[in-house]
Design an enzyme around this catalytic site. Structure first.
Site, PDB file in Angstrom:
ATOM      1  N   GLY A 184      14.819   1.522  -7.159  1.00 41.36           N
ATOM      2  CA  GLY A 184      13.794   1.021  -8.112  1.00 41.36           C
ATOM      3  C   GLY A 184      12.459   0.858  -7.515  1.00 41.36           C
ATOM      4  O   GLY A 184      12.320   1.204  -5.959  1.00 41.36           O
ATOM      5  N   CYS A 185      11.464   0.930  -8.213  1.00 38.47           N
ATOM      6  CA  CYS A 185      10.210   1.211  -7.658  1.00 38.47           C
ATOM      7  C   CYS A 185       9.586  -0.025  -6.836  1.00 38.47           C
ATOM      8  O   CYS A 185       9.494  -0.033  -5.706  1.00 38.47           O
ATOM      9  CB  CYS A 185       8.953   1.385  -8.729  1.00 38.47           C
ATOM     10  SG  CYS A 185       9.103   0.376 -10.069  1.00 38.47           S
ATOM     11  N   TYR A 186       9.950  -1.220  -7.460  1.00 39.37           N
ATOM     12  CA  TYR A 186       9.352  -2.203  -6.579  1.00 39.37           C
ATOM     13  C   TYR A 186      10.369  -2.688  -5.478  1.00 39.37           C
ATOM     14  O   TYR A 186       9.817  -2.839  -4.256  1.00 39.37           O
ATOM     15  CB  TYR A 186       9.801  -3.734  -7.377  1.00 39.37           C
ATOM     16  CG  TYR A 186       8.518  -3.905  -8.529  1.00 39.37           C
ATOM     17  CD1 TYR A 186       7.397  -4.452  -8.127  1.00 39.37           C
ATOM     18  CD2 TYR A 186       8.652  -4.073  -9.806  1.00 39.37           C
ATOM     19  CE1 TYR A 186       6.324  -4.607  -9.097  1.00 39.37           C
ATOM     20  CE2 TYR A 186       7.700  -4.244 -10.898  1.00 39.37           C
ATOM     21  CZ  TYR A 186       6.413  -4.594 -10.427  1.00 39.37           C
ATOM     22  OH  TYR A 186       5.543  -4.863 -11.406  1.00 39.37           O
ATOM     23  N   THR A 237      11.672  -0.399  -3.540  1.00 45.56           N
ATOM     24  CA  THR A 237      11.561   0.625  -2.552  1.00 45.56           C
ATOM     25  C   THR A 237      10.215   0.024  -1.467  1.00 45.56           C
ATOM     26  O   THR A 237      10.194  -0.005  -0.317  1.00 45.56           O
ATOM     27  CB  THR A 237      11.089   1.819  -3.129  1.00 45.56           C
ATOM     28  OG1 THR A 237      12.224   2.598  -3.865  1.00 45.56           O
ATOM     29  CG2 THR A 237      10.465   2.862  -2.062  1.00 45.56           C
ATOM     30  N   SER A 238       9.031  -0.317  -2.390  1.00 43.08           N
ATOM     31  CA  SER A 238       7.877  -0.881  -1.731  1.00 43.08           C
ATOM     32  C   SER A 238       8.524  -2.218  -0.703  1.00 43.08           C
ATOM     33  O   SER A 238       7.997  -2.630   0.470  1.00 43.08           O
ATOM     34  CB  SER A 238       6.880  -1.302  -2.593  1.00 43.08           C
ATOM     35  OG  SER A 238       7.084  -2.693  -3.387  1.00 43.08           O
TER      36      SER A 238
END
EC number: 1.2.1.38
Lengths: 346, 346, 346, 346
Positions: free
Chosen positions: B149-151, B153-154
C-alpha cells in the site's frame, strides 16, 4: 454609543490587512490612523488592491497613530512591540498586542527562545493572555492583551477540556500541526515562492518552533504538570487555516462518548468554538474567513490514545479575529460584533 | 534481449494510467493488452487524453490480457484480484498484484479489516510482500508479488532501520500521514470535488484506515514485538504525494547523529531511498513523478523522541513505480529501468 | 424598521449557500424558510458544515417557503423557476429569480438556446433585468427581478460605457472569459474532479455557451446595433471569480486617456464598480468574497483596439451578491447593506 | 555511438533545471559541466533538492563549460547570450540558445523591444529559428539555433496551417494567452508570492509583451502580409503550461470540417503536435511534463471567425524540451529521443 477610536500600528503586514478588513465592518469602531515603518505616505490600497475605493487611507508614523487613538492594535514582529506598548500604556491607551512580546509570563523562557530581553519587566504584570475561552474575565479588566499565537490557539482550544479535567498524560503529547502560507507573512521567500509551494508540502522547524514554550506555559496554567511537548509544524499549499492533530495517552481507559460529552458541555456557550458530532472531522475550509474553531475527537481504543483535531483560520481566530474578539471583551461590546461572518462554503 | 510481454488488468484506474505511462518508456517491455470491466472497446486515450496519439489501444477482457501476456499487473480493488491471480499462476504467468489481496499474511486479520475471506489460502504462500528494500532476495525468486500500500511504503521505509535496530519503543508510535487526492482514485465524490477540496485539508478514517494492519504486520517482520499503532491519514489539496511524520520514543537517550548515521548507511546502496542531510526536511514536491523516497529525521532532545519524515509519490513508489521496480527484480532487469526520471523541480 | 421576511427556494445549491451566508449578516432580513427538492428535512449545515451551530435550519418544501415569506429568492436551474414565480407573483410576493428563466426578453431566442418554452409569456412583462448599474430605476419599481448570469455581469459592466457612447464596432467584439469552478455548481463531474481540474485549464462550450444571447440582447439595449459576438469561456483551477478580457475595435482613433476618463466618470457613483487607474490590471483575487467589480482598460495603439479586463466574484456580483443588491434596491434599503465586505487580501 | 558532450550555461534557472532533467535520461548525451553566475561551487542539487543523489554536480564558470563541451545549451536572460555564442561559434561548438538574443531577424525591432543593440550582427546570419515544425531542414544544417519563446511556440503552431494556406485575415487576429507561473522564473516577486497568486488570475503586460514582435515576424515568414497583432498574456495559478486562444476572421466562409481536415493533414507526421478531434478541446494538464502540443479548433459560424486553442508545457515544448528536440535534429539523433514521456494524467 460613540465609536471607539482605533489605530493600527504595523498595518502593512498580513495581520494588519486582515484586521483592517474586520474593523471596517465593525459597527462600534472608527479607524483613526494606521502606520507602517516602510510605507509611510503610501495609501493602504496600493499594497492591498482589494481595498481600492474602500480604504485608501495613507500610512503615517506610530506617534500619530497613538495620539489619535484610544485603542491600539500593534501588529509587529517580536521584539518590536514592547517600547510602543510602554508608550501607549503611559498615555492611558488600551492595547491589543498581536505580536509575541507579551505572550510568555516567564521572561527567561522568552529570552531563551526569542533571543530578546525584556526592557520593562514590570509592564508584563499588566498583560493578560488573550485566549477568551480561558481568560475572559481577566481580559474584561485589563488594558493590555497579549494576543495568542496562531498554532497555540488551535492547540490550546483542542486540549483545554481534557487537560483541565486531568484526563491525559502530558508526557505523551504529540502535536502535528499544519498551516497555510499566510502564516509565513508578506515577506518574499523561496519557501512560499508559488512554483515551490504549489503541489508541495513539508515539515519545518521540527521541534524548534517558537510557539513551543507558549503552548507549554499555557498548558501548565490549565492544570498540567510540568510539560515537554513535541511540536512539529508543516506548511500546506493553501492560503489560510491551521489544522492541529493532537495525540495524547489517556490516564485511564475512557470511552470516546465520555470525552465527547465533556467537550460539548465545556464549549456549549462559546460563540467561536464548535465541537463536531462524533464521527465528523473538521476541515480547514469550514472555518477560513471566519473566527470559528472546529474540534473533532475520538479515542483510538487499540492504544487508549485520545486523538483531537482542531482547526482555525490562522488569520482570524489565530490572529486578527481573536484580536477583535479581545477588543470587544475589553470594550464591553457584544463579543461577536464584527466577527459574525460564517466561513464561505467554497 | 527479447522484450517481456506485459499485460495490465484493471488499467482504467489511476494506478493503471500511471503504470501505462511508465511501461511505454520501459526498454524491456511490450504492452500486450489492457482490460477494464467498464470500458471494454474504448480506447485508453479516451479516458486519459494525455495519451492521444501515443497509446490509443482499446480495453479488452481479462482473459484476452492473460492469454497474451507473460507478466500481469493487476490493478483492482481489494477482493477482486484473488481469482484472477489463481488463474494466472495456474497458467504459469508472473503476477504483480497492485491491490490489497495478498499483502497480509494473516488472513484472519485481512478478513477482519477488509471483510473478505480468502478463497485460496494456499495461494498466499507463494506471494512475497513487494517492498524491495526489505524483501529483495525473496522477490527475485517469486512469481507472485503483493505490491505494498502507499501509506505503508512511506511509513515502513521511514521506520525500517530504527525498528530493525531495536532502538525504539513501538508502543509509543504515532503516525500522522498526509496524502494527495489521487490516493482516492478516479471515482467522483464530494470529498474530492474541486470546490470542496481546493483550499481544504482534513483528517479522515482516524484510527480506522485499512493500511493499519499492513503496517503493524510488517513492523513485526522487521523485528518489532507485537505492535498497536495510532495511524491518522489526512487529505492534502495536491494531486500526488504522501508525507508521513513518525513520532516514536527512543528506548535510550540517543544522539541524532547516531541515528542519522545508521539511516545513511542502511540505505547507502538503495537506488530509490535518499536520506537527507541533518537539518534538511523532505518535501512532497521533491519526489512527485519519481520513484524516490526522501527521509529526514531528528531527535527531539526535550522529549527523547525520534521524529522521522518520509515522502514518496503515492502513484510511483506508492503504487505503479514500485510495481515496475518489483517487475524488474523478478525479471532480472536493472532495477532502475524505466524508473530513472528525476522529480521535476516544479 | 421591521425586518423583511425572506425565503430561499433551491437553497441547497452553491448560490443558495452563498446567499444564506450574506442574508445571515443582513441587518434588515429575517430568513423564514428554505427549500430543496432533494434534501427536505435535512439541516442546511449538514450540506455545508461551515454553518454548523450558525444556521442549522432544515429544508422544507417550496410552498412552505412561499407562504412564510414576503420576498423570495429562487435559485433553480433554467426551466424550473417560471411556475414558482407565477405562484409567488399571484400571491403578491416580491421575487428575485437567480436562474435564467426571465433574463431574456425575446422568448424565441430563449427557447432556441435553452430548449424551454415559456408557459406564461405575459409574466415576462413584469420582470426587470437586474443589472443595477443599467436598470436601477426600473428595479426600484418592480416586484420581479431577473438576476443576470455571471459571465454577462462581468462582460456588460466592462462594455457599458464604451457601447453606450457608440465608440466601438460591435462586429469585432471578441470575449475571452475565464471562470472559477463554482460556476459549474455542486454537482459532481469529471470536469471538476480535483485531480482533473487541479493544475489544469481549458476552454469549453466554445462559441456555444448559453450566456451568449443574454450578452447580445443587453448590448443592444445599451445602444449597440444588432450584434453577433464570439464568446469563449474557460475553466480556471480556482474556486471563485470571473475575469473577462474584451477585445473590440474602436470606430475612430481614440486615446486611452479619453476612454479611461469616460469609464471613471461613468462609474464614479457606483458602490460596486471600481475603474482602476491606467496601468493597473484587475485580479480575480482582489474581488473574491466581495460584491465588487474591478475594471482595467487600455488602447492597443498598434491595432486601435480597445482592451478591457473586468473581474467579479461569480458567486457574489455574479449571483448571490447581486441578488441581494437587487433586493436592497427593490426594498428601498441602503444598496450596500449586507454587501460591504471588502475582498480578503489572501 | 559515442555520446555527445553537452554543457549547460545558465543552468541554475528554471529552464536549466528542466533541461538537466531531460538530458540525464537522454541516451546519447553526457553532461560535461554546468555554469551559473551566482552559484559557482554549489552543487546543483542544493538549488533543486529533487536531484539529491541523482545529480550533485557543482556549478563552474562559463569557460570551463565551453571548453569541456561539443554542444552548448545557453539559458540566459536576453542580452547575455550573444558574446558567449560568439565565443562558442569561434571554437567550433554547436549552440542552442534558449534565450531571446537570436530569435528576431530584424535587429532594429529587437533593439526597440528589448533595449539591447547587437554587437555581432553578422553572427545572426548563422542562426536558425528553432521551431522544428516550420524549419526542420534548416535546423539540420545549422550550428546555431535560436530556441523560440514559449508563447510564440504555442501561438505559431496554432496558426501555421491557416496562415500558410492564406485562409485568414491577419488584421483581425486576437491572441489571448494564459501561462503558468514558471514562465516568470525562479526570481522572487510579489506577483508569484504564493498567497498573492494562489486563487488569483490576472492579465499583465497588456499589448506590450516582448514576444509580440517575435510572433509577428514569424507569421510573416509563414506567408502573412505585414501584421499587427493584439497579444494579451495572463498568469494562471498553476506551475506549468500555456493555453493560447486565437481568434481570427476567415477571409471567406469556410466550414469547420475543411479547416479541421487541413490541420490534421498538416501535422499528421509531426511527433509532437496532436490535432484533437472536432469537439474536443485541449487542457494544459494533458501536455504538462511532455513535449506535446495539443490543438483544438472550430469555426464560430455566427461570426465566421476561426477559433483555435493551442496548449503546450511552457518548460518543455516552450523551452527545454524544444531545445532538446532541436539538439536531436542538429545531431542527427531520433527527434523524439529523451522526449518520449507522455504527460502524466494527474
Amino acid at each position: 454609543m460613540s465609536k471607539s477610536q482605533v489605530g493600527v500600528i504595523g498595518a502593512s503586514g498580513y495581520v494588519g490587512a486582515e484586521l483592517i478588513g474586520i474593523l471596517l465592518n465593525h459597527s462600534s469602531v472608527e479607524i483613526t490612523e494606521i502606520s507602517s515603518g516602510q510605507n509611510k505616505g503610501r495609501p493602504f490600497s496600493e499594497l492591498y488592491p482589494s481595498f481600492t475605493g474602500q480604504f485608501d487611507q495613507a500610512f503615517v508614523d506610530n506617534d500619530t497613530v497613538i495620539d489619535a487613538s484610544d485603542v491600539l492594535f500593534i501588529c509587529l514582529p517580536h521584539g518590536k512591540s514592547e517600547e510602543l506598548v510602554k508608550q501607549c500604556v503611559d498615555k492611558g491607551k488600551k492595547v491589543i498586542d498581536v505580536g509575541a512580546d507579551f505572550r510568555l509570563n516567564d521572561l527567561n523562557v522568552y529570552e531563551e527562545w526569542y533571543g530578546v530581553r525584556s526592557l520593562f519587566p514590570n509592564l508584563h504584570n499588566l498583560s493578560v493572555y488573550g485566549l477568551p475561552e480561558m481568560n475572559r474575565e481577566k481580559i474584561k479588566q485589563t488594558t493590555l492583551v497579549a494576543n495568542p499565537g496562531c498554532y497555540p490557539t488551535s492547540i490550546l482550544l483542542g486540549l483545554y477540556p481534557a487537560v483541565s479535567s486531568q484526563l491525559v498524560d502530558l508526557k505523551t503529547l504529540v502535536i502535528d500541526a499544519k498551516s497555510g502560507v499566510t502564516g509565513a507573512g508578506k515577506g518574499l521567500s523561496e519557501a512560499v515562492h508559488f512554483a515551490n509551494k504549489n503541489e508541495g508540502f513539508n515539515a519545518y522547524k521540527v521541534g524548534t518552533h517558537r510557539h513551543t514554550p507558549e503552548i507549554e506555559e499555557k498548558l501548565v496554567e490549565m492544570g498540567a504538570e510540568d510539560v515537554n511537548i513535541t511540536f512539529v509544524p508543516h506548511l500546506l499549499p493553501v492560503n489560510r487555516g491551521i489544522l492541529s492533530t493532537l495525540y495524547i495517552d489517556l490516564k485511564e481507559e475512557t470511552e470516546a462518548e465520555t470525552i465527547q460529552d465533556l467537550y460539548e458541555k465545556w464549549y456549549a456557550d462559546e460563540p467561536f468554538v464548535t465541537v463536531l458530532k462524533s464521527g465528523q472531522w473538521p476541515n480547514i475550509s469550514h472555518v477560513t474567513h471566519s473566527n470559528q474553531c472546529h474540534i473533532g475527537l475520538t479515542v483510538d481504543e487499540r492504544t487508549n490514545r485520545l486523538v483531537i483535531v482542531s482547526v482555525i483560520d490562522n488569520m482570524q481566530k489565530g490572529a486578527a479575529g481573536q484580536a477583535v474578539q479581545n477588543f470587544n471583551i475589553m470594550s464591553d461590546i457584544t463579543e461577536t460584533e464584527g466577527l459574525s461572518m460564517v466561513a464561505p462554503s467554497f
